[in-house]
Design an enzyme around this catalytic site. Structure first.
Site, PDB file in Angstrom:
ATOM      1  N   ALA A   1      -6.536  -3.168  -9.585  1.00  8.85           N
ATOM      2  CA  ALA A   1      -7.652  -4.140  -9.888  1.00  8.85           C
ATOM      3  C   ALA A   1      -9.496  -3.494 -10.155  1.00  8.85           C
ATOM      4  CB  ALA A   1      -7.768  -5.114  -8.209  1.00  8.85           C
ATOM      5  N   LYS A   2      -8.998  -2.285 -10.496  1.00 11.24           N
ATOM      6  CA  LYS A   2      -9.959  -2.228 -10.538  1.00 11.24           C
ATOM      7  C   LYS A   2     -11.960  -3.063 -10.296  1.00 11.24           C
ATOM      8  CE  LYS A   2      -7.778   0.639 -14.334  1.00 11.24           C
ATOM      9  NZ  LYS A   2      -6.113  -0.159 -14.284  1.00 11.24           N
TER      10      LYS A   2
END
Lengths: 272, 272
Positions: A95-96
């Site tokens: 998801a960073k």
């Protein structure tokens, strides 16, 4: 999941393979488009065919968000399917994320508690208080972007900051954060020679390594420079496995591709 | 939306206020919890009471993701409500995304096309090919994290990289990217003195400035160092407005708080 449980699974399966579930409706076999939830149908078939060869699955959230609410439903069904049927498998929300403290806590709750992932990838730019909220969850892992496998990694990550490359500064600084034992790191395979230097800073931390295969990285080089006694590596392959065939045999083809990598991993594990 | 349309709206409303819709169910008035969709009910009331005072709204996606599918539904209803009833208002998805090229493109589609936001915040750590996919959308804006308002900004952003602070390197490098005209930047108000230096690099780019009020930044200082002929500023306030009261009068209280800021902005615009 504890790191020990992940290591046990690696030895049991002779594999440190992570399969990236980056599902694009334009790339999956067309017969699946008739299904009520084509993305989940695709993931379920891939998981059913490969779960004995992989120790981790990594859906990249972008591919699900791109389909709006239906995409989030497919992601939720996928993680629920994994947790229900294969609780021993390590799950990664790619998801960073990363935001100011209070907000990172909301993301951590979303992915660790609401969705039930074992780990999440997090960007380091906003520093300590953007990452620590993720680290406070027990038996959950935060995979910090260190050295990514894309061209843009050269823009900032490998440039010198106070005498060392930014990615090294990120890794060293992160070791001082509270609950840093819960950290793992993203290190791209396209730069395997950097792994030796990274191992001097973090000898035993798990590294999530994208970029083997499609992006040109070599499995042998990654293991040569990055593997430790605890293995300490998760090698990700996405497109090379899930799109091995775009016809009705896609799941069998995915299993074949996964098995080729798993067999290479088995050989490496046996000969070290 | 074009930048020109945003500037016109600023002059028409005598305001460059952005209201952050960071909705936490534990903080909203309890009578709203009986509603079918408390988050949307809260946002709708806030928007109805403040839309003449603000030129932009900024939901932080973390607060919606934290409530799973229902949260995403609330976010979609909120952006739809804004686009339908107040199409002149600039909308910001505060999502802090960023991934390898192909994946950033999926995020851009999700927020610009599927959700219909005018802009999105993006993290710079992965460099050029993680940001350019966002820049390729016409009349959409990419708001790059430069200097954030949290404590962790000191970990990397203000450290020297090749003779200048990382945040300056990020801004300068980003100017070389394709369609860089579509860039705006996040610059925290808690470090207003940095704004003068930033304005030497990007004299006219719009800056999204969090940290006025709750986080200690001064509106006067931000305008002194950062305001240009085109105004070039969006000042965000979240908690100070939306949680001005936690009782049934929350919307009226939010409007009062917003009006105080808007009046200060009017005075600054008239006296420059």
């Amino acid at each position: 999941m504890t790191t020990e449980a992940l290591i046990q699974q690696i030895h049991k399966k002779n594999s440190f393979l992570c399969i990236g579930l980056d599902v694009d409706l334009e790339k999956i076999p067309s017969h699946l488009l008739k299904e009520e939830d084509p993305i989940f149908a695709f993931n379920k078939a891939i998981i059913d065919a490969t779960h004995h060869l992989a120790v981790a699955y990594k859906p990249n959230t972008a591919f699900y968000e791109a389909y709006g609410l239906k995409g989030w439903e497919s992601l939720k069904k996928t993680i629920d399917y994994l947790n229900r049927n294969h609780p021993e498998i390590f799950t990664i929300a790619d998801a960073k994320r990363g935001d100011i403290g209070n907000t990172s806590k909301m993301y951590a709750k979303a992915f660790f508690e609401d969705m039930g992932f074992d780990s999440i990838t997090v960007a380091p730019y906003m520093g300590k208080d953007s990452v620590e909220p993720f680290l406070s969850f027990e038996e959950k892992h935060t995979i910090l972007l260190a050295l990514t496998s894309n061209e843009g990694a050269f823009d900032f990550q490998i440039k010198e900051m106070e005498g060392k490359e930014l990615y090294k500064s990120v890794i060293e600084t992160s070791k001082t954060w509270k609950n840093s034992d819960n950290l793992m790191y993203v290190v791209g395979a396209t730069k395997a020679e950097y792994l030796a230097e990274i191992r001097q800073i973090i000898p035993t931390s798990f590294l999530l390594v994208p970029g083997v295969g499609a992006q040109g990285g070599s499995l042998e080089d990654v293991c040569k420079y990055g593997m430790k006694k605890n293995v300490g590596l998760l090698i990700n392959s996405s497109r090379g496995i899930i799109y091995a065939s775009k016809k009705e045999d896609f799941a069998t083809a995915a299993a074949k591709s996964a098995q080729i990598l798993q067999q290479q991993m088995k050989t490496i594990l046996e000969n070290r």
